[in-house]
Design a protein around this motif. Structure first.
Motif, short mmCIF file in Angstrom:
data_model
loop_
_atom_site.label_atom_id
_atom_site.label_comp_id
_atom_site.label_asym_id
_atom_site.label_seq_id
_atom_site.Cartn_x
_atom_site.Cartn_y
_atom_site.Cartn_z
N SER A 125 0.83 -1.21 0.00
CA SER A 125 0.00 0.00 0.00
C SER A 125 0.86 1.26 0.00
O SER A 125 0.49 2.27 -0.60
CB SER A 125 -0.93 0.00 1.21
OG SER A 125 -0.19 0.12 2.42
N LEU A 170 -5.90 7.36 -2.86
CA LEU A 170 -6.99 6.84 -2.04
C LEU A 170 -6.87 5.34 -1.83
O LEU A 170 -7.24 4.82 -0.76
CB LEU A 170 -8.34 7.17 -2.69
CG LEU A 170 -8.78 8.63 -2.62
CD1 LEU A 170 -10.08 8.84 -3.39
CD2 LEU A 170 -8.95 9.07 -1.17
N ALA A 171 -6.36 4.62 -2.82
CA ALA A 171 -6.15 3.19 -2.66
C ALA A 171 -5.11 2.91 -1.58
O ALA A 171 -5.29 2.03 -0.73
CB ALA A 171 -5.73 2.56 -3.99
N GLY A 174 -6.62 3.70 1.63
CA GLY A 174 -7.64 2.70 1.92
C GLY A 174 -7.08 1.47 2.61
O GLY A 174 -7.72 0.88 3.48
N VAL A 179 -10.59 -0.17 4.60
CA VAL A 179 -11.93 -0.04 4.04
C VAL A 179 -12.04 -0.94 2.81
O VAL A 179 -11.04 -1.32 2.21
CB VAL A 179 -12.26 1.42 3.67
CG1 VAL A 179 -12.42 2.27 4.91
CG2 VAL A 179 -11.17 2.02 2.78
N HIS A 183 -9.72 -4.43 2.62
CA HIS A 183 -9.96 -4.83 4.00
C HIS A 183 -9.57 -6.27 4.31
O HIS A 183 -9.69 -6.67 5.47
CB HIS A 183 -11.46 -4.69 4.28
CG HIS A 183 -12.29 -5.65 3.50
ND1 HIS A 183 -12.45 -5.56 2.13
CD2 HIS A 183 -12.98 -6.77 3.87
CE1 HIS A 183 -13.21 -6.55 1.72
NE2 HIS A 183 -13.55 -7.29 2.74
N LYS A 206 -5.87 4.24 12.74
CA LYS A 206 -6.88 4.65 11.76
C LYS A 206 -7.30 6.10 11.96
O LYS A 206 -7.56 6.82 11.00
CB LYS A 206 -8.09 3.72 11.85
CG LYS A 206 -7.77 2.30 11.42
CD LYS A 206 -9.01 1.44 11.38
CE LYS A 206 -8.70 0.03 10.90
NZ LYS A 206 -9.89 -0.82 10.80
N LEU A 232 -14.66 7.62 -3.49
CA LEU A 232 -14.78 7.64 -2.04
C LEU A 232 -16.19 7.26 -1.59
O LEU A 232 -16.37 6.55 -0.59
CB LEU A 232 -14.41 9.03 -1.51
CG LEU A 232 -13.89 9.11 -0.07
CD1 LEU A 232 -12.66 8.24 0.09
CD2 LEU A 232 -13.57 10.55 0.30
N ILE A 235 -16.47 3.50 -1.91
CA ILE A 235 -15.74 2.83 -0.83
C ILE A 235 -16.54 2.91 0.48
O ILE A 235 -16.63 1.93 1.23
CB ILE A 235 -14.35 3.48 -0.66
CG1 ILE A 235 -13.45 3.12 -1.84
CG2 ILE A 235 -13.70 3.04 0.64
CD1 ILE A 235 -12.11 3.82 -1.84
N SER A 236 -17.12 4.07 0.74
CA SER A 236 -17.91 4.25 1.96
C SER A 236 -19.10 3.30 2.00
O SER A 236 -19.32 2.60 3.00
CB SER A 236 -18.39 5.71 2.06
OG SER A 236 -19.25 5.89 3.15
N SER A 239 -18.01 -0.36 2.35
CA SER A 239 -17.48 -0.66 3.69
C SER A 239 -18.62 -0.83 4.69
O SER A 239 -18.59 -1.75 5.54
CB SER A 239 -16.54 0.46 4.16
OG SER A 239 -15.44 0.58 3.29
N LEU A 269 -16.41 8.00 6.52
CA LEU A 269 -16.20 8.54 5.18
C LEU A 269 -17.41 9.32 4.68
O LEU A 269 -17.27 10.22 3.85
CB LEU A 269 -15.87 7.41 4.20
CG LEU A 269 -14.51 6.74 4.38
CD1 LEU A 269 -14.30 5.65 3.33
CD2 LEU A 269 -13.38 7.76 4.31
#
Length: 441
Positions: A125, A170-171, A174, A179, A183, A206, A232, A235-236, A239, A269
Motif C-alpha cells: 500500500s 486513495l487506494a 484505503g 476499508v 480490507h 486509523k 470515495l 468505498i464508503s 465498507s 467517510l
C-alpha cells in the motif's frame, strides 16, 4: 505512561501558540492538537492495558513500550501533516512500529502470521500511495496540500493524470484504513495480534490516517474532482455494507470487532464527503466516540485473556454477567455504543454523521448508513445476550480468567464513564471540536 500523560498535559499549553507552521511539512493547529490528544489518550490506555497482559506472559516486555511510543509519534506527525513528505514519514513511522507490535508474541504462529500479512500489505500500500503522490505532483507541480489545492482550482477540469493520482492515493490510504475493497487483511491481523495492540491499531492508527485525509481534502478540495468523490462514496457504501454483513455469522469476538471497524470507517467517510463546517465536526466527535468505545471493547478482551490465546471465542463470554459483572457492564456499554443506541457516545456520533450527510444531500449514503446500522444491531446484541446467558460453573472456562490488574480496571472505568458521559452531556467536547474545526477551515 507518565511520559505520555505529560505530553498530553502539555497540549492545552500548546493551544495558546497555534496555529504555527513547523517548516512547510507540518501545520500545528487546534485540529492537529485535538487528534494528537486522541492518539496520546489511546497510547496511554494501551499502556495500562498491556502492563497486566504482558506480565502474564514469558515474552520480553520492555521493547513493547518503545514500539508503542514510536507508533504514537507517527500518529502525532500524521495529525499535523500538511505535505506529502510528512504524510509519508508519519505513515511509515507508524507502520514500522506496528509491524513489531503485531508480531510481538513471536512464540505464537498466528501472531507472526498476522505480522507478516500486515508487513506485506502495508508495504504494498505504501508503494501504491507513493505512486499516487508522484502522479499528483506531476499533474500539479506541488507536494504541499495548499499548493495542490491552488493548482486544482486553477485548472478548469482535472486531467487523467490527476484523477489517476488521486485514485492511487486513495487506494494506498484505503489499505491503512482497512476499508472495502482493501480490507481483507483486517480480520486475520486483528485476531492474531495481541489484544492491546489490536486496540491501538483499530483506534490511533486509523484515526491519525483519517485526520490527515480530512486535512488534505479540506485544503485541496479533492472531493470536487468527480472521480475522487465517486470513488470515495463507493468505498464508503461498500465498507458499511460488507463490514456489517461479514460480521453477522462470525463467532470470533476479535474478528467481529474487526468487521465492525470496517463498517465504522465507512460511516466516517460519509462525514468526510459531506461539505460545510459540520463535516469536520462530525468526524471529530465520531472519532472521540469510536476511540472510547473500541478501546473499551478490546480492553475487556485484554483483561479476559489468559496466559495462552486471547479471549476470542464468543462461547468464552457466556455467563460473564454472573461471574464478572463489572467487565460485562463495560462490554455492554461498548456494544451499545457501537450499535448507536441512545444515551451512548456512539449514538450522537452517528447522529452527527447522518446530519452531515443529509445536509450535503448524500441521500444514498445516508440510507445505507441507517440500514446497515440496523443490521449491526444483531451481532452487537448477540455478544450482550451471550454475556447474559447462564452456564454451569464447571463450563465457565477461560472467561473466569485472571484477576483484573488495577491499571486496566482504572482504564476501563474511565472509558466506560466516557461512553455514557459523551452520550448524555456532549457540550464540552462539542465546544472543543468546534475550535478545531474553525482552525481546519
Amino acid at each position: 505512561a507518565a511520559g505520555i500523560a505529560a505530553a498530553g498535559a502539555l497540549l492545552p499549553a500548546a493551544a495558546g501558540a497555534v496555529p504555527r507552521d513547523v517548516t512547510p511539512l507540518l501545520r500545528v493547529d487546534a485540529f492537529a492538537l485535538y487528534v494528537q490528544g486522541l492518539v496520546l489518550a489511546a497510547a496511554f490506555t494501551v499502556t495500562l492495558l498491556a502492563h497486566g497482559y504482558l506480565a502474564r506472559r514469558a515474552s520480553r516486555r520492555e521493547e513493547f513500550y518503545l514500539l508503542l511510543l514510536l507508533a504514537a509519534f507517527g500518529g502525532a506527525v500524521l495529525a499535523a501533516s500538511d505535505h506529502f513528505a510528512s504524510l509519508l514519514l508519519g505513515v511509515e513511522t507508524l507502520s514500522v512500529a506496528l509491524y513489531g507490535m503485531i508480531a510481538y508474541r513471536r512464540e505464537r504462529r498466528d501472531g507472526v502470521e498476522a505480522g507478516m500479512k500486515y508487513l506485506i500489505l502495508a508495504g504494498t500500500s505504501s508503494a501504491v500511495l507513493l505512486f499516487g503522490m508522484a502522479l499528483v505532483y506531476a499533474a500539479t507541480g506541488a507536494l504541499d496540500f495548499a499548493g495542490i489545492g491552488t493548482a486544482m482550482t486553477a485548472s478548469r477540469a482535472p486531467g487523467a493524470l490527476l484523477s489517476c493520482g488521486l485514485a492511487l492515493f486513495l487506494a494506498g490510504i484505503g489499505f491503512k484504513l482497512a476499508v472495502v475493497p482493501f480490507h481483507l487483511w483486517t480480520p486475520d491481523v486483528y485476531a492474531g495480534a495481541p489484544a492491546p495492540v489490536t486496540a491501538f491499531l483499530a483506534t490511533a492508527s486509523k484515526g491519525a490516517v483519517l485526520a490527515v485525509l480530512l486535512r488534505m481534502f479540506v485544503e485541496t478540495g479533492a472531493t470536487r474532482v468527480p472521480s475522487a468523490g465517486a470513488l470515495l462514496a463507493g468505498i464508503s457504501a461498500a465498507s458499511m455494507i460488507a463490514g456489517n454483513l461479514l460480521a453477522l455469522l462470525e463467532r470470533d469476538v476479535k474478528k467481529i470487532l474487526a468487521y465492525s471497524s470496517i463498517a465504522h470507517l465507512g460511516y466516517l467517510l460519509v462525514a468526510l464527503l459531506a461539505a460545510g463546517p459540520l463535516a469536520p465536526e462530525a468526524v471529530g466527535y465520531y472519532l472521540a466516540a469510536y476511540f472510547a468505545t473500541t478501546l473499551t471493547a478490546f480492553g475487556v478482551v485484554t483483561v479476559l485473556s489468559g496466559d495462552g490465546d486471547d479471549a476470542r471465542a464468543l462461547a468464552e463470554y457466556r455467563g460473564l454477567y454472573w461471574r464478572r459483572p463489572w467487565l460485562a457492564a463495560a462490554m455492554t456499554a461498548a456494544m451499545l455504543s457501537l450499535a448507536g443506541i441512545p444515551l451512548t457516545a456512539g449514538f450522537l456520533g452517528k447522529f452527527y454523521v447522518l446530519a452531515a450527510g443529509v445536509g450535503s444531500a448524500l441521500w444514498g449514503l445516508a440510507i445505507v448508513l441507517v440500514a446497515t446500522s440496523v443490521v449491526g444491531l444483531f451481532y452487537y446484541l448477540r455478544i450482550v445476550v451471550a454475556m447474559l446467558s447462564s452456564v454451569p460453573e464447571d463450563e465457565a472456562g477461560p472467561v473466569r480468567g485472571p484477576l483484573m490488574p488495577f491499571p486496566a480496571a482504572l482504564a476501563l472505568a474511565a472509558l466506560s464513564a466516557a461512553i455514557v458521559l459523551l452520550g448524555v452531556w456532549p457540550s464540552p467536547l462539542q465546544t472543543l471540536i468546534e475550535t478545531g474545526v474553525h482552525a481546519l477551515l
